[in-house]
Design an enzyme around this catalytic site. Structure first.
Site, PDB file in Angstrom:
ATOM      1  N   LYS A  74       0.827  -1.219   0.000  1.00  0.00           N
ATOM      2  CA  LYS A  74       0.000   0.000   0.000  1.00  0.00           C
ATOM      3  C   LYS A  74       0.854   1.259   0.000  1.00  0.00           C
ATOM      4  O   LYS A  74       0.606   2.176  -0.766  1.00  0.00           O
ATOM      5  CB  LYS A  74      -0.868   0.048   1.256  1.00  0.00           C
ATOM      6  N   THR A  76       3.888   1.563  -0.943  1.00  0.00           N
ATOM      7  CA  THR A  76       4.602   1.621  -2.221  1.00  0.00           C
ATOM      8  C   THR A  76       3.695   2.212  -3.307  1.00  0.00           C
ATOM      9  O   THR A  76       4.107   3.094  -4.072  1.00  0.00           O
ATOM     10  CB  THR A  76       5.062   0.195  -2.616  1.00  0.00           C
ATOM     11  N   ARG A  97       1.768   7.770   7.001  1.00  0.00           N
ATOM     12  CA  ARG A  97       2.047   7.666   8.438  1.00  0.00           C
ATOM     13  C   ARG A  97       3.539   7.524   8.678  1.00  0.00           C
ATOM     14  O   ARG A  97       4.283   7.094   7.791  1.00  0.00           O
ATOM     15  CB  ARG A  97       1.340   6.422   9.000  1.00  0.00           C
ATOM     16  N   LYS A 108       8.326  -6.539   9.878  1.00  0.00           N
ATOM     17  CA  LYS A 108       8.058  -5.900   8.609  1.00  0.00           C
ATOM     18  C   LYS A 108       9.260  -5.235   7.986  1.00  0.00           C
ATOM     19  O   LYS A 108       9.322  -5.053   6.786  1.00  0.00           O
ATOM     20  CB  LYS A 108       6.974  -4.829   8.839  1.00  0.00           C
ATOM     21  N   ALA A 276      -3.463   0.312  12.317  1.00  0.00           N
ATOM     22  CA  ALA A 276      -4.862   0.232  11.907  1.00  0.00           C
ATOM     23  C   ALA A 276      -5.593  -0.944  12.543  1.00  0.00           C
ATOM     24  O   ALA A 276      -6.811  -1.013  12.489  1.00  0.00           O
ATOM     25  CB  ALA A 276      -4.966   0.136  10.394  1.00  0.00           C
ATOM     26  N   PHE A 304      -3.490  -1.455   6.808  1.00  0.00           N
ATOM     27  CA  PHE A 304      -4.067  -2.783   6.604  1.00  0.00           C
ATOM     28  C   PHE A 304      -5.194  -2.754   5.572  1.00  0.00           C
ATOM     29  O   PHE A 304      -5.194  -1.908   4.673  1.00  0.00           O
ATOM     30  CB  PHE A 304      -4.494  -3.399   7.941  1.00  0.00           C
ATOM     31  N   PHE A 384       4.325  -7.596  -9.147  1.00  0.00           N
ATOM     32  CA  PHE A 384       5.596  -8.187  -8.699  1.00  0.00           C
ATOM     33  C   PHE A 384       6.258  -8.841  -9.897  1.00  0.00           C
ATOM     34  O   PHE A 384       5.551  -9.369 -10.780  1.00  0.00           O
ATOM     35  CB  PHE A 384       5.348  -9.250  -7.613  1.00  0.00           C
ATOM     36  N   TRP A 412       6.836  -0.206  -8.178  1.00  0.00           N
ATOM     37  CA  TRP A 412       7.979  -0.723  -7.422  1.00  0.00           C
ATOM     38  C   TRP A 412       9.186  -0.840  -8.360  1.00  0.00           C
ATOM     39  O   TRP A 412      10.266  -0.382  -8.033  1.00  0.00           O
ATOM     40  CB  TRP A 412       7.604  -2.071  -6.809  1.00  0.00           C
TER      41      TRP A 412
END
Ligand code: ADP
Length: 559
Positions: A74, A76, A97, A108, A276, A304, A384, A412
Site C-alpha cells: 500500500k 509503495t 504515516r 516488517k 490500523a 491494513f 511483482f 515498485w
C-alpha cells in the site's frame, strides 16, 4: 542474472534535493517551516489556518485487501501514485504515516514504501525521524507518572488504583511488558498496583495527535482523556489532574507535520502513525488537510485492509477533520490473492489461476464496502516481477467482467513512470465518478448499533457477541454520556472476521467483543475483538537480526 537492489540500496543511491527546494516548490514561505537537518522539515501547523481560504485538493485514499505475509504494498503504491500524478502534470502531494520501531525491528522492516517508490531519507524516517514518537511516548508516560504520584501524595481525587485505565507505552514490540506491577519496594517507592504497557502507536496520545485540527484542539482533547475511575466509579480525567498544559507542551513540535520527498522529489508529509488494527490507522488530519490546501491531489494511505484503516478513515477521520474524500484505490497483489485462495507462502511463485480465482472473493468484499460508502474507486494491481501475464490478465478480466475500474501499477520496478496508467484511471474515476460519500453509521446510533453496522456492512459478518465485561461497560459508557462517539475497532488484520485463520471471504461468523475502552479525548470508543493485543510481540526471527551499521554510519538491512 541481474541482482535486484534492496529498498535501502535504492534509497541510498537517490539524489535528494535540499528540503528548502521541496518546501519552496509547495509555495511555502520560509517562515512557514523549520529545517530538521538537510532533508527533513517541520511545516508549521499554523500554516493550515493561513491557507483556510484556499480550495481543497482531491483526497485519494489508498487501501487494500486483507494483508497476508506475502505483502500488499500500500505504501509503495501510495508513493508511486503520487509520483505518477506529478508525471502526468498534476500537483500531487503524498500524506503517509510515520513508521513505528515495533514492526521495523519485528516482522516488517521499514515502512517508507519500496523499490522506486519510496520516501527518503528512509533510514531517518524508519528510525527516530523528527522525534514525534519520542514526544508521544514521553507525554503518555509523564501522565502515567503524574497519576502514580498523585496516589502516592495522598490521592485527593480518590482514584481507585485498581481502576486506573491509563497504561504506560514504549515504541517497541515487547510482550514481557504487557502486564507489570509498579510501585514495589516499600513506602518510599509509591503505591503498588498492577499495570501494563501498550505500544506507543496504540496510545490515545497518538490518536489525538492524528485527529486534532490545531494546538487548541490538541489541548482540549488531552484534557478530556479518562485516566482512571474513583472509588465512586466516576471517571477521572486529565483536567482533574491539571496535566493538559504539560502534555500539550511536550507535543508542541510533534504537532507540526514532517515534510520529506520521494525518490522522484515529490513532496510527502509523513506525520502520525497509529496502527490500523489496534488504533485508527491514519496519518494526521493536519498533514492531510495541509497537503490538500497545497496540492490539487493528496494521495494518502490508511493501514491494513479496507476493513480496518479505510473503515476508520471514512467513519472517524473524515468526521474529525471534516475531510471529503474523492476516491479510493484498492491495492491487490497476485501473491496475496493466491494466499486468500488457499496457497501456502512457499508456493506463491508458481502460476495458479484456480487459487487466484478463489482469492478474488476477498477483493470483492472490499470493493462492495467502498461502494457502500458511496465513493468512486479503482483496483490497483501492484505488480511483482514473479507475477505471470496470465495471472495479471485474470485479475484484469475479472474486474472488467464485474465493471470494476482496474489498472496495473509497476511503481515498485519503475517508480512514477510505472504508475501513469493508474494515475490517469484515478483522475478519470474522480472526474466521471458518481460520488455520494456518507459514513456507514450515524453518530446518534448506540455503540452496539455502530459495532453491528461495521460487522455486517464492512466485515460481512452475521453479528456481534459481547462478553459480560463488555456488556457492563456498554451500560456505564452510556451512563457517562459517551454513546454518541464513533467506534474504533481493534481486530486482526489478517481476516475480515476476528479469527486470523479465516482468510478469503468468510461469511458465517460473529465478532466477539472482549472489552471496550473509552478514548474520550480521541473521541471514540475502542472495541477490542478476538485475541488482538495492544502490545505486539517480536517474531521468532526478528528483522532486527538483519540490521547493521558500518563504521561510516551507513545503515544496512532496514529492508
Ligand atoms: P504496506 O504499506 O501494504 O504494508 P509496503 O508498501 O510497505 O506495504 O510494502 C511492503 C514490502 O513489500 C516492502 O518491503 C516493499 O519493498 C515490498 N514491495 C511492495 N510492492 C512490491 C512489488 N511490487 N514488488 C516487490 N516488492 C514489493
Amino acid at each position: 542474472v541481474m541482482k535486484v537492489k534492496t529498498d535501502i540500496e535504492i534509497a541510498q543511491q537517490t539524489e535528494l534535493k535540499p528540503i528548502h527546494v521541496i518546501a519552496t516548490k509547495l509555495g511555502l514561505k520560509e517562515s512557514d517551516w523549520e529545517p530538521y537537518g538537510r532533508y527533513k522539515a517541520k511545516v508549521s501547523a499554523h500554516t493550515l489556518k493561513k491557507l483556510q481560504d484556499h480550495a481543497d485538493g482531491k483526497v485519494i485514499l489508498v487501501t487494500s485487501i486483507n494483508p497476508t505475509p506475502a505483502g500488499e504494498g500500500k505504501s509503495t503504491v501510495t508513493v508511486g501514485l503520487g509520483q505518477a500524478l506529478n508525471r502526468i502534470g498534476k500537483k500531487a502531494i503524498i500524506a503517509l504515516r510515520e513508521p513505528s520501531l515495533g514492526p521495523s525491528m519485528g516482522m516488517k522492516g521499514g515502512a517508507a514504501g519500496g523499490g522506486y517508490s519510496q520516501v527518503v531519507p528512509m533510514e531517518d524516517i524508519n528510525l527516530h525521524f523528527t522525534g514525534d514518537l519520542h514526544a508521544i511516548t514521553t507525554a503518555n508516560n509523564a501522565l502515567a507518572a503524574l497519576i502514580d504520584n498523585h496516589i502516592h501524595q495522598g490521592n485527593s481525587l480518590n482514584i481507585d488504583p485498581r481502576r486506573i485505565v491509563w497504561k504506560r507505552v514504549i515504541d517497541m514490540n515487547d510482550r514481557a511488558l504487557r502486564h507489570v506491577v509498579v510501585g514495589l519496594g516499600g513506602q518510599a517507592n509509591g503505591v503498588p498496583r498492577e499495570g501494563g504497557f501498550d505500544i506507543t502507536v496504540a496510545s490515545e496520545v497518538m490518536a489525538i495527535l492524528c485527529l486534532s485540527n490545531d494546538i487548541e484542539d490538541l489541548k482540549k482533547r488531552f484534557s478530556k482523556m479518562v485516566v482512571a475511575y474513583n472509588y465512586n466509579k466516576e471517571p477521572v480525567t486529565v483536567r482533574d489532574l491539571g496535566a493538559e498544559g504539560a502534555l500539550t507542551l511536550l507535543m508542541k513540535d510533534a504537532i507540526h507535520p514532517n515534510l520529506v520527498q520521494t525518490i522522484e522529489n515529490t513532496p510527502a508529509f509523513v506525520h502520525g502513525g497509529p496502527f490500523a488494527n489496534i488504533a485508527h490507522g491514519c496519518n494526521s488530519v493536519i498533514a492531510t488537510k495541509l497537503a490538500s490546501k497545497l496540492g490539487d491531489y493528496v494521495v494518502t494511505e490508511a493501514g491494513f485492509g479496507a476493513d480496518l484503516g479505510a473503515e476508520k478513515f471514512l467513519n472517524i477521520k473524515t468526521r474529525a477533520g471534516n475531510i471529503d474524500p474523492s476516491a479510493v484505490v484498492i491495492v491487490v497483489t497476485v501473491r496475496a490473492l493466491k494466499m486468500h485462495g488457499g496457497l501456502s507462502r512457499d508456493n506463491l511463485k508458481k502460476e495458479d489461476l484456480a487459487a487466484l480465482k478463489r482469492g478474488m472473493s476477498n477483493v470483492e468484499k472490499h470493493v462492495e464496502t467502498i461502494k457502500a460508502f458511496g465513493l468512486p474507486y479503482t483496483v490497483a494491481i501492484n505488480h511483482f516481477i514473479s507475477d505471470t501475464d496470465a495471472e495479471v490478465d485474470f485479475i484484469k478480466g475479472w474486474c472488467a467482467d464485474k465493471g470494476h475500474p482496474a489498472e496495473v501499477a509497476k511503481v515498485w520496478e519503475d517508480g512514477g513512470a510505472g504508475g501513469e496508467a493508474l494515475a490517469h484511471k484515478v483522475v478519470s474515476v474522480i472526474e466521471e465518478g458518481q460520488k455520494h460519500f456518507k459514513p456507514l453509521y450515524e453518530l446518534e446510533a448506540t455503540i452496539e448499533e455502530k459495532i453491528n453496522a461495521i460487522v455486517t456492512k464492512v466485515y460481512g459478518g452475521k453479528g456481534v457477541f459481547f462478553s459480560e465485561k463488555a456488556k457492563k461497560q456498554l451500560a456505564t459508557f452510556k451512563q457517562h454520556g459517551w454513546g454518541h462517539l464513533p467506534v474504533c475497532m481493534a481486530k486482526t488484520q489478517y481476516s475480515l472476521s476476528d479469527n486470523p485463520a479465516l482468510i478469503g471471504r468468510p461469511n458465517d461468523f460473529h465478532i466477539q467483543v472482549r472489552e471496550l475502552k473509552a478514548s474520550i479525548g480521541a473521541g471514540f470508543i475502542v472495541a477490542i475483538t478476538g485475541n488482538v493485543m495492544t502490545m505486539p510481540g517480536l517474531p521468532k526471527r526478528p528483522a532486527a537480526h538483519n540490521m547493521d551499521v558500518d563504521p561510516n554510519g551507513k545503515a544496512t538491512g532496514l529492508f
